[in-house]
Scaffold this motif. Structure first.
Motif, mmCIF file in Angstrom:
data_model
loop_
_atom_site.group_PDB
_atom_site.id
_atom_site.type_symbol
_atom_site.label_atom_id
_atom_site.label_comp_id
_atom_site.label_asym_id
_atom_site.label_seq_id
_atom_site.Cartn_x
_atom_site.Cartn_y
_atom_site.Cartn_z
ATOM 1 N N PHE A 11 0.848 -1.183 0.000
ATOM 2 C CA PHE A 11 0.000 0.000 0.000
ATOM 3 C C PHE A 11 0.883 1.231 0.000
ATOM 4 C CE2 PHE A 11 0.861 -0.790 4.434
ATOM 5 C CZ PHE A 11 0.993 0.470 4.992
ATOM 6 N N GLU A 12 0.302 2.360 -0.333
ATOM 7 C CA GLU A 12 1.017 3.621 -0.319
ATOM 8 C C GLU A 12 0.350 4.530 0.698
ATOM 9 O OE1 GLU A 12 2.173 7.313 -3.320
ATOM 10 O OE2 GLU A 12 1.463 5.419 -4.149
ATOM 11 N N MET A 13 1.147 5.056 1.600
ATOM 12 C CA MET A 13 0.638 5.946 2.629
ATOM 13 C C MET A 13 0.347 7.319 2.015
ATOM 14 S SD MET A 13 -0.009 6.123 5.893
ATOM 15 C CE MET A 13 1.041 5.250 7.010
ATOM 16 N N VAL A 14 -0.806 7.865 2.307
ATOM 17 C CA VAL A 14 -1.120 9.235 1.901
ATOM 18 C C VAL A 14 -0.710 10.112 3.073
ATOM 19 C CG1 VAL A 14 -2.930 10.829 1.218
ATOM 20 C CG2 VAL A 14 -3.001 8.461 0.438
ATOM 21 N N TYR A 15 0.351 10.864 2.869
ATOM 22 C CA TYR A 15 1.009 11.618 3.943
ATOM 23 C C TYR A 15 0.670 13.099 3.825
ATOM 24 C CZ TYR A 15 4.857 13.071 6.980
ATOM 25 O OH TYR A 15 5.610 13.605 7.989
ATOM 26 N N TRP A 16 -0.199 13.596 4.704
ATOM 27 C CA TRP A 16 -0.654 14.975 4.614
ATOM 28 C C TRP A 16 0.101 15.921 5.530
ATOM 29 C CZ3 TRP A 16 -6.551 13.672 4.699
ATOM 30 C CH2 TRP A 16 -6.931 13.209 3.446
ATOM 31 N N ALA A 17 0.962 15.403 6.400
ATOM 32 C CA ALA A 17 1.674 16.281 7.332
ATOM 33 C C ALA A 17 2.485 17.333 6.578
ATOM 34 C CB ALA A 17 2.586 15.461 8.241
ATOM 35 N N ARG A 18 2.980 16.985 5.399
ATOM 36 C CA ARG A 18 3.787 17.968 4.646
ATOM 37 C C ARG A 18 2.947 19.175 4.230
ATOM 38 N NH1 ARG A 18 3.308 13.927 0.231
ATOM 39 N NH2 ARG A 18 2.196 14.932 -1.457
ATOM 40 N N PHE A 19 1.629 19.006 4.156
ATOM 41 C CA PHE A 19 0.752 20.127 3.835
ATOM 42 C C PHE A 19 0.271 20.845 5.098
ATOM 43 C CE2 PHE A 19 -0.224 17.106 0.287
ATOM 44 C CZ PHE A 19 0.418 17.816 -0.707
ATOM 45 N N LEU A 20 0.069 20.090 6.170
ATOM 46 C CA LEU A 20 -0.530 20.638 7.384
ATOM 47 C C LEU A 20 0.464 21.321 8.323
ATOM 48 C CD1 LEU A 20 -2.955 17.707 8.182
ATOM 49 C CD2 LEU A 20 -3.570 19.950 7.300
ATOM 50 N N TYR A 21 1.742 20.990 8.202
ATOM 51 C CA TYR A 21 2.730 21.534 9.123
ATOM 52 C C TYR A 21 3.898 22.139 8.353
ATOM 53 C CZ TYR A 21 -0.063 18.843 12.286
ATOM 54 O OH TYR A 21 -1.123 18.344 12.981
ATOM 55 N N ARG A 22 4.330 23.304 8.785
ATOM 56 C CA ARG A 22 5.408 24.024 8.094
ATOM 57 C C ARG A 22 6.745 23.290 8.245
ATOM 58 N NH1 ARG A 22 6.908 26.781 4.042
ATOM 59 N NH2 ARG A 22 8.265 28.514 4.427
ATOM 60 N N TYR A 23 7.019 22.771 9.435
ATOM 61 C CA TYR A 23 8.285 22.085 9.699
ATOM 62 C C TYR A 23 8.014 20.668 10.192
ATOM 63 C CZ TYR A 23 9.877 26.884 9.508
ATOM 64 O OH TYR A 23 10.130 28.166 9.098
ATOM 65 N N PRO A 24 8.816 19.711 9.773
ATOM 66 C CA PRO A 24 8.595 18.325 10.204
ATOM 67 C C PRO A 24 9.096 18.076 11.635
ATOM 68 C CG PRO A 24 10.513 18.458 8.780
ATOM 69 C CD PRO A 24 9.908 19.832 8.814
ATOM 70 N N GLN A 25 8.566 17.036 12.235
ATOM 71 C CA GLN A 25 9.087 16.604 13.529
ATOM 72 C C GLN A 25 10.458 15.979 13.314
ATOM 73 O OE1 GLN A 25 5.958 13.984 15.003
ATOM 74 N NE2 GLN A 25 5.353 15.588 16.435
ATOM 75 N N HIS A 26 11.229 15.880 14.371
ATOM 76 C CA HIS A 26 12.563 15.281 14.270
ATOM 77 C C HIS A 26 12.825 14.380 15.473
ATOM 78 C CE1 HIS A 26 14.300 17.792 17.449
ATOM 79 N NE2 HIS A 26 13.542 18.768 16.952
ATOM 80 N N THR A 27 13.893 13.597 15.390
ATOM 81 C CA THR A 27 14.246 12.677 16.478
ATOM 82 C C THR A 27 15.647 12.943 17.022
ATOM 83 O OG1 THR A 27 15.001 11.070 14.852
ATOM 84 C CG2 THR A 27 12.734 10.834 15.646
ATOM 85 N N ASP A 28 16.157 14.135 16.809
ATOM 86 C CA ASP A 28 17.498 14.500 17.287
ATOM 87 C C ASP A 28 17.436 14.764 18.790
ATOM 88 O OD1 ASP A 28 19.949 15.623 17.919
ATOM 89 O OD2 ASP A 28 20.058 16.786 16.059
ATOM 90 N N GLU A 29 17.986 13.831 19.592
ATOM 91 C CA GLU A 29 17.901 13.920 21.048
ATOM 92 C C GLU A 29 18.604 15.147 21.613
ATOM 93 O OE1 GLU A 29 18.976 10.243 22.900
ATOM 94 O OE2 GLU A 29 17.404 9.140 21.850
ATOM 95 N N ARG A 105 -9.742 27.850 5.647
ATOM 96 C CA ARG A 105 -8.346 27.467 5.925
ATOM 97 C C ARG A 105 -7.615 27.188 4.618
ATOM 98 N NH1 ARG A 105 -5.007 27.561 10.244
ATOM 99 N NH2 ARG A 105 -6.822 27.065 11.459
ATOM 100 N N LEU A 106 -6.554 27.962 4.377
ATOM 101 C CA LEU A 106 -5.735 27.758 3.182
ATOM 102 C C LEU A 106 -4.428 27.096 3.571
ATOM 103 C CD1 LEU A 106 -6.188 31.205 1.367
ATOM 104 C CD2 LEU A 106 -7.412 29.072 0.931
ATOM 105 N N LEU A 107 -3.970 26.168 2.751
ATOM 106 C CA LEU A 107 -2.680 25.506 2.910
ATOM 107 C C LEU A 107 -1.921 25.633 1.596
ATOM 108 C CD1 LEU A 107 -3.862 22.209 4.637
ATOM 109 C CD2 LEU A 107 -2.864 24.204 5.750
ATOM 110 N N THR A 119 -9.844 20.811 -0.229
ATOM 111 C CA THR A 119 -9.629 20.596 -1.659
ATOM 112 C C THR A 119 -8.230 20.042 -1.909
ATOM 113 O OG1 THR A 119 -11.120 22.418 -2.167
ATOM 114 C CG2 THR A 119 -9.646 21.709 -3.925
ATOM 115 N N LEU A 120 -7.245 20.632 -1.262
ATOM 116 C CA LEU A 120 -5.859 20.180 -1.411
ATOM 117 C C LEU A 120 -5.704 18.722 -0.982
ATOM 118 C CD1 LEU A 120 -2.790 20.724 -1.827
ATOM 119 C CD2 LEU A 120 -2.747 21.490 0.546
ATOM 120 N N LEU A 121 -6.243 18.378 0.165
ATOM 121 C CA LEU A 121 -6.093 17.022 0.693
ATOM 122 C C LEU A 121 -6.855 16.010 -0.151
ATOM 123 C CD1 LEU A 121 -6.278 17.874 4.491
ATOM 124 C CD2 LEU A 121 -4.234 17.601 3.065
#
Length: 140
Positions: A11-29, A105-107, A119-121
């Motif tokens: 399957f292919e994941m539909v990943y909307w976080a790139r549209f909903l959030y300006r910066y991604p989460q990270h795991t840098d401790e 709400r515009l993205l 519409t975007l999603l």
């Protein structure tokens, strides 16, 4: 609920976080103090680690009871117009869903062009589904 579908499919994941959030989460401790630090990142399960779940009689009872409760709440909302609590919960606890239903709400799309969030999603989901058009999920 397990509907008898084979669990052996791609399957292919539909990943909307790139549209909903300006910066991604990270795991840098080293930056664990940052609001965007993710202390529980997704980790792919090891081969064979996940077992197929078989519904029990109790699961079936719970499902039917929750369906009835949901139907009752839907009727209550439709007949009374009492949606204030639902809107509050969505706005405060389900921010992504609030973005989706907020027609003002515009993205930014992939090209940086502003577009209404829903519409975007939807268009992004359509693109992914079209790539897999004609494929079938096999049932055991």
């Amino acid at each position: 609920m397990n509907i008898g579908a084979s669990n052996n499919f791609d399957f292919e994941m539909v990943y909307w976080a790139r549209f909903l959030y300006r910066y991604p989460q990270h795991t840098d401790e080293l930056y664990s103090f940052d609001k965007l630090y993710n202390s529980e990142p997704y980790v792919k399960a090891k081969e064979g680690a996940l077992q197929e779940y078989n519904d029990t009689y109790l699961d079936k009872i719970k499902s039917k009871v929750l369906d009835k409760v949901g139907d009752y709440l839907d009727d209550l909302q439709a007949n009374s117009g009492f949606d204030v609590i639902g809107k509050y919960v969505v706005k405060k606890l389900l921010k992504d869903l609030d973005f989706y239903y907020d027609s003002s709400r515009l993205l930014s799309d992939s090209n940086g062009k502003p577009e209404v969030a829903a519409t975007l999603l939807k268009n992004n989901l359509k693109e992914v589904l079209k790539k897999h058009e004609g494929k079938e999920i096999e049932f055991g």
